[in-house]
Design a protein around this motif. Structure first.
Motif, mmCIF file in Angstrom:
data_model
loop_
_atom_site.group_PDB
_atom_site.id
_atom_site.type_symbol
_atom_site.label_atom_id
_atom_site.label_comp_id
_atom_site.label_asym_id
_atom_site.label_seq_id
_atom_site.Cartn_x
_atom_site.Cartn_y
_atom_site.Cartn_z
ATOM 1 N N LEU A 303 55.599 -12.497 6.238
ATOM 2 C CA LEU A 303 55.561 -11.397 5.267
ATOM 3 C C LEU A 303 54.840 -10.203 5.902
ATOM 4 N N GLY A 304 53.758 -10.519 6.617
ATOM 5 C CA GLY A 304 52.981 -9.468 7.283
ATOM 6 C C GLY A 304 53.823 -8.736 8.309
ATOM 7 N N VAL A 305 54.606 -9.478 9.076
ATOM 8 C CA VAL A 305 55.461 -8.856 10.090
ATOM 9 C C VAL A 305 56.469 -7.941 9.411
ATOM 10 N N LEU A 306 57.074 -8.427 8.331
ATOM 11 C CA LEU A 306 58.057 -7.614 7.600
ATOM 12 C C LEU A 306 57.412 -6.330 7.089
ATOM 13 N N LEU A 307 56.222 -6.492 6.527
ATOM 14 C CA LEU A 307 55.512 -5.325 5.981
ATOM 15 C C LEU A 307 55.223 -4.317 7.087
ATOM 16 N N LEU A 308 54.796 -4.842 8.234
ATOM 17 C CA LEU A 308 54.467 -3.988 9.379
ATOM 18 C C LEU A 308 55.697 -3.207 9.824
ATOM 19 N N LEU A 309 56.833 -3.909 9.920
ATOM 20 C CA LEU A 309 58.064 -3.265 10.359
ATOM 21 C C LEU A 309 58.450 -2.159 9.379
ATOM 22 N N ILE A 310 58.299 -2.450 8.092
ATOM 23 C CA ILE A 310 58.702 -1.464 7.093
ATOM 24 C C ILE A 310 57.797 -0.244 7.136
ATOM 25 N N VAL A 311 56.492 -0.486 7.239
ATOM 26 C CA VAL A 311 55.567 0.644 7.253
ATOM 27 C C VAL A 311 55.781 1.488 8.507
ATOM 28 N N LEU A 312 56.083 0.815 9.648
ATOM 29 C CA LEU A 312 56.241 1.544 10.902
ATOM 30 C C LEU A 312 57.591 2.240 11.015
ATOM 31 N N PHE A 313 58.652 1.543 10.601
ATOM 32 C CA PHE A 313 59.983 2.068 10.911
ATOM 33 C C PHE A 313 60.811 2.453 9.699
ATOM 34 N N ALA A 314 60.423 2.032 8.523
ATOM 35 C CA ALA A 314 61.280 2.295 7.357
ATOM 36 C C ALA A 314 60.410 2.698 6.167
ATOM 37 N N ARG A 315 59.904 3.913 6.239
ATOM 38 C CA ARG A 315 58.946 4.333 5.219
ATOM 39 C C ARG A 315 59.526 4.330 3.814
ATOM 40 N N GLY A 316 60.827 4.471 3.701
ATOM 41 C CA GLY A 316 61.439 4.433 2.372
ATOM 42 C C GLY A 316 61.668 3.013 1.878
ATOM 43 N N GLY A 317 61.126 2.013 2.598
ATOM 44 C CA GLY A 317 61.301 0.631 2.197
ATOM 45 C C GLY A 317 62.743 0.182 2.376
ATOM 46 N N VAL A 318 63.069 -0.973 1.821
ATOM 47 C CA VAL A 318 64.418 -1.521 1.961
ATOM 48 C C VAL A 318 65.433 -0.561 1.329
ATOM 49 N N ILE A 319 65.107 -0.032 0.159
ATOM 50 C CA ILE A 319 66.066 0.853 -0.519
ATOM 51 C C ILE A 319 66.270 2.126 0.278
ATOM 52 N N GLY A 320 65.191 2.668 0.809
ATOM 53 C CA GLY A 320 65.300 3.886 1.608
ATOM 54 C C GLY A 320 66.177 3.661 2.833
ATOM 55 N N THR A 321 66.023 2.487 3.463
ATOM 56 C CA THR A 321 66.792 2.182 4.665
ATOM 57 C C THR A 321 68.274 2.025 4.333
ATOM 58 N N LEU A 322 68.550 1.392 3.195
ATOM 59 C CA LEU A 322 69.941 1.119 2.859
ATOM 60 C C LEU A 322 70.652 2.310 2.236
ATOM 61 N N THR A 323 69.927 3.162 1.529
ATOM 62 C CA THR A 323 70.636 4.186 0.743
ATOM 63 C C THR A 323 70.294 5.613 1.123
ATOM 64 N N GLY A 324 69.513 5.798 2.156
ATOM 65 C CA GLY A 324 69.187 7.171 2.549
ATOM 66 C C GLY A 324 67.731 7.460 2.304
ATOM 67 N N ARG A 325 67.201 8.389 3.083
ATOM 68 C CA ARG A 325 65.759 8.552 3.127
ATOM 69 C C ARG A 325 65.173 9.285 1.934
ATOM 70 N N GLU A 326 65.932 10.224 1.388
ATOM 71 C CA GLU A 326 65.351 11.068 0.355
ATOM 72 C C GLU A 326 65.400 10.381 -1.006
ATOM 73 N N VAL A 327 64.354 10.593 -1.776
ATOM 74 C CA VAL A 327 64.368 10.132 -3.153
ATOM 75 C C VAL A 327 65.392 10.998 -3.894
ATOM 76 N N ALA A 328 66.209 10.362 -4.703
ATOM 77 C CA ALA A 328 67.296 11.080 -5.359
ATOM 78 C C ALA A 328 66.783 12.138 -6.333
ATOM 79 N N HIS A 329 67.465 13.274 -6.344
ATOM 80 C CA HIS A 329 67.161 14.308 -7.331
ATOM 81 C C HIS A 329 68.406 14.561 -8.170
ATOM 82 N N ASP A 330 68.199 15.148 -9.283
ATOM 83 C CA ASP A 330 69.328 15.390 -10.199
ATOM 84 C C ASP A 330 70.421 16.245 -9.568
#
Lengths: 330, 254
Positions: A303-330
Motif C-alpha cells: 500500500l505504501g509503495v502504491l501511495l508513493l507512486l501516486i504522490v510522486l507520479f500521479a498527483r490527481g490520483g487514480v481518477i486523475g491518471t485515468l480521466t485527465g489531470r484537471e478537475v472538471a469545471h462546468d
C-alpha cells in the motif's frame, strides 16, 4: 444538454460496479464478499466526508478519526443501553438507548458535527503544519479518553450483539445492510456534487487558492472553512456509525491516528478533490487488504509503495491518471 | 454642488501610525479620497505604500489613528466587513483563483456582493443574477470572450484586467488599487488608464502606482509618501513643482 466527461463516465462505471459486484456476490452466495463491499462503501463515505475539507477546502485534517469514532461510539452507547435495558440518562429527564438506525445516524451526525464545530473553531485559527498537528492532537485526546473510559469497554471496546434495525428491512441480511450503506453513500455523493458547484463550494474552493481574494470580496474564509469542516465531520461521523454497525463492535481504534491516516490515504489514492476519489481509494484499499493480506501480514508495504507512486507520479490520483489531470469545471 | 454629502470624503485616514520594531512604516498619515476623484499615492520602494493600503483595506490594524469609509469608522473591522461596506480592492500581484475559470472568479465577486455565500444546493453558475453581474464586469474590462478560460491560462495583462473586473462586481463606493498597471505593456497601460479615467465617476479611486505617465494623466491629487510619511499632497502641477518631492523622489525625471 448533458455532455459526459471521461470523469463522469468513470464515476458512472464505478457506481455500476458497486451495484453489480454485491449483486454477483449475493447470487453466488458469497456473503463475505458482500461484507467486503459494505466495508469499502462505508470507508468511502468517511473519505467523501474528509474530501470536502481536504479536497475542496484544502484543510489537511489528520484528526478525522475523531468524527469516525464519535459516530461509532454514538451507535455503541445508544445500542448498548438498549440491549441492556438501562436508560442512558434518568435525570433531569429520561433518555433511553435505541436500536433504530435512523435515530442512531441522526445522533451520530449531530454529535460529530458539534465536535467538528468545536475542534474546527480552534484548529482553523492555525494553518499549514500547525493545523495538521492540532487536528491530530484533538483526535489523540479522544483516543486516550475512550481508552480510559470504562463505562463502554475502555481499551477492550464494546460488542453489540444484534445489528440495529431499519424499518422494513432485515439488517442482518448482508445484502440488505449493503443496500442501506450504498444508498447513503449515493445520497451523500449527490449532495457533495451539488455542494462543489454551489455558491458555497465556489467560495470555499477559491479560499483554498487565494484567501486574500475571498476576503476582499467580503466573504470570511474562516467561516467558509469552519462550515466545510463541520459538514465534513458530520459525514465522516455517519460513516463511523455504519462501520460500528457493520462490525457490531466499537473500540478506541476507531479514534486512532492510523484511522485518520487511512481515510486520508483513500482520498489521495483515488484523487484529491475528485468526487469519486475516496470511493476508488477505499475500494482499492479493501481489495489490497483482502488480496495481499492473505499473503502477508505486512501488506501495508505494498500500500505504501502504491501511495508513493501516486504522490510522486500521479498527483490527481487514480481518477486523475485515468480521466485527465484537471478537475472538471462546468 | 452645495450638498454636504458631495463634499464629505468617501474614504479617509486620520493620523494612521504603524511601527514594526524599529521601523516606522506609517507616520501620522491623514489622507482623504473625495467623490469623483483619483487620488494617487506615490513614493519610492519601501516608503510604506503597501503597509498603508493594508491598513485601509483591513489586513493590518494601525497602532494609532482611524480609517473612515463614507463617514463610518471602520478601523476595527476586518477585511470582509470593509469590503461589504463598499471598499473595492485590487492587488499588486494578482490574487485570483488560478484553477478556476475567468467567469468563476468574477462570480466569486458577485457572490460576495450578494452577501449570501452560504448556499449549498443550487449551482453558483446557474444563478442568473450572479452570472449577469459577473458577465457585466467582464464585458467592461473586455474579458467576455475569455469567460470560460482557466485563469492560469490568461496572459499577465488579462489577469490585471480580471483583477479589476472582480472589484467591479462589488460595485464599491471606493476603489483602492495597488499598482494596477504593474507589468502591463504601453498599450495595456494606456487602455487601463482610459478605463480608470471613466471609472472615477462611479467611485473614487485611491491609486498606488509606479507608472508616472499614468499617474500624471489620471490623478486629481497626488500624495507623496517617503519613509512612512506624507511629505506633500497636491495637484499634479503642485507636486511637480514641489522641491521636497523633487529631491526625495522624482529626482531628475521630473
Amino acid at each position: 444538454m448533458i455532455t459526459m466527461t471521461r470523469e463522469t463516465l468513470f464515476n458512472l462505471a464505478m457506481m455500476a460496479a458497486l451495484i453489480l459486484f454485491p449483486l454477483w456476490a449475493w447470487l453466488a452466495d458469497e456473503p463475505f464478499m458482500i461484507t467486503l463491499a459494505t466495508k469499502a462503501v462505508i470507508l468511502a463515505l468517511a473519505g467523501v466526508g474528509l474530501n470536502i475539507a481536504l479536497g475542496l477546502g484544502g484543510l489537511v485534517s489528520l484528526g478525522h478519526a475523531a468524527f469516525f469514532g464519535i459516530g461509532g461510539y454514538a451507535m455503541g452507547i445508544l445500542a448498548s443501553h438498549a440491549q441492556n435495558y438501562t436508560p442512558l440518562i434518568e435525570t433531569p429527564f429520561l433518555i433511553e438507548g435505541t436500536k433504530s438506525m435512523p435515530v442512531i445516524w441522526l445522533v451520530a451526525v449531530i454529535c460529530s458535527g458539534l465536535a467538528a464545530l468545536a475542534i474546527g473553531a480552534l484548529s482553523l485559527r492555525t494553518s499549514g503544519v500547525y493545523f495538521i498537528m492540532i487536528t491530530l492532537a484533538f483526535g489523540q485526546m479522544l483516543f486516550f479518553f475512550t481508552i480510559s473510559w470504562p463505562a463502554y469497554g475502555g481499551e477492550d471496546g464494546l460488542s453489540i450483539y444484534v445489528r440495529n434495525g431499519f424499518p422494513g428491512l432485515n439488517t442482518l441480511d448482508p445484502i440488505q445492510f449493503y443496500g442501506i450503506c450504498f444508498a447513503l453513500l449515493a445520497l451523500v455523493l449527490f449532495f457533495a456534487a451539488r455542494l462543489a458547484r454551489s455558491p458555497f463550494g465556489l467560495a470555499l474552493n477559491a479560499a483554498r487558492q487565494t484567501a486574500e481574494r475571498v476576503e476582499t470580496v467580503g466573504i470570511s474564509p474562516y467561516k467558509l472553512r469552519l462550515t466545510a469542516f463541520v459538514v465534513s465531520g458530520m459525514i465522516t461521523g455517519l460513516a463511523g456509525a455504519l462501520f460500528a454497525d457493520l462490525n457490531r463492535f466499537i473500540s478506541p481504534t476507531m479514534f486512532s491516528w492510523q484511522t485518520s491516516g487511512e481515510i486520508m490515504i483513500f482520498v489521495i489514492i483515488g484523487g484529491v478533490a475528485r468526487l469519486f476519489g475516496p470511493v476508488v481509494g477505499a475500494v482499492i484499499f479493501i481489495a489490497l487488504e483482502h488480496l495481499l493480506g492473505g499473503l502477508s501480514d505486512y501488506w501495508h508495504i505494498y500500500l505504501g509503495v502504491l501511495l508513493l507512486l501516486i504522490v510522486l507520479f500521479a498527483r490527481g490520483g487514480v481518477i486523475g491518471t485515468l480521466t485527465g489531470r484537471e478537475v472538471a469545471h462546468d | 454642488m452645495t450638498d454636504p454629502m458631495m463634499t464629505d470624503p468617501v474614504l479617509e485616514t486620520r493620523g494612521i501610525s504603524k511601527t514594526f520594531g524599529a521601523l516606522q512604516a506609517s507616520k501620522d498619515i491623514s489622507l482623504t479620497l473625495m467623490p469623483g476623484e483619483i487620488h494617487a499615492l506615490i513614493g519610492p520602494n519601501g516608503a510604506g505604500k503597501s503597509t498603508l493600503i493594508k491598513q485601509i483595506a483591513g489586513g493590518l490594524r494601525p497602532d494609532a489613528g482611524q480609517v473612515f469609509l463614507q463617514g463610518r469608522e471602520v478601523t476595527g473591522l476586518d477585511t470582509p466587513a470593509r469590503a461589504r461596506l463598499g471598499l473595492g480592492r485590487t492587488f499588486q500581484i494578482s490574487a485570483l483563483a488560478m484553477e478556476d475559470t475567468v467567469l468563476q472568479n468574477a462570480v466569486l465577486g458577485a457572490l460576495g456582493a450578494s452577501g449570501r455565500p452560504f448556499r449549498f444546493w443550487r449551482a453558483a453558475l446557474g444563478d442568473k443574477d450572479l452570472r449577469a453581474r459577473a458577465q457585466d464586469a467582464l464585458e467592461r474590462v473586455g474579458l467576455q470572450e475569455h469567460a470560460a478560460t482557466r485563469t492560469a491560462e490568461l496572459s499577465h495583462g488579462q489577469r490585471r484586467q480580471l483583477e479589476v473586473a472582480v472589484a467591479l462586481t462589488l460595485r464599491p463606493k471606493a476603489f483602492v488599487m495597488d499598482e494596477p498597471m504593474a507589468g502591463l505593456g504601453t498599450g495595456g497601460s494606456l487602455r487601463l488608464t482610459g478605463f480608470l479615467d471613466g471609472l472615477r465617476a462611479e467611485a473614487p479611486i485611491l491609486l498606488v502606482e509606479h507608472d508616472m505617465d499614468a499617474v500624471f494623466a489620471l490623478a486629481d491629487r497626488i500624495s507623496v509618501l517617503v519613509y512612512g510619511e506624507v511629505i506633500a499632497t497636491g495637484t499634479v502641477e503642485e507636486i511637480r513643482a514641489n522641491p521636497d518631492v523633487r529631491s526625495a523622489y522624482l529626482g531628475d525625471e521630473a
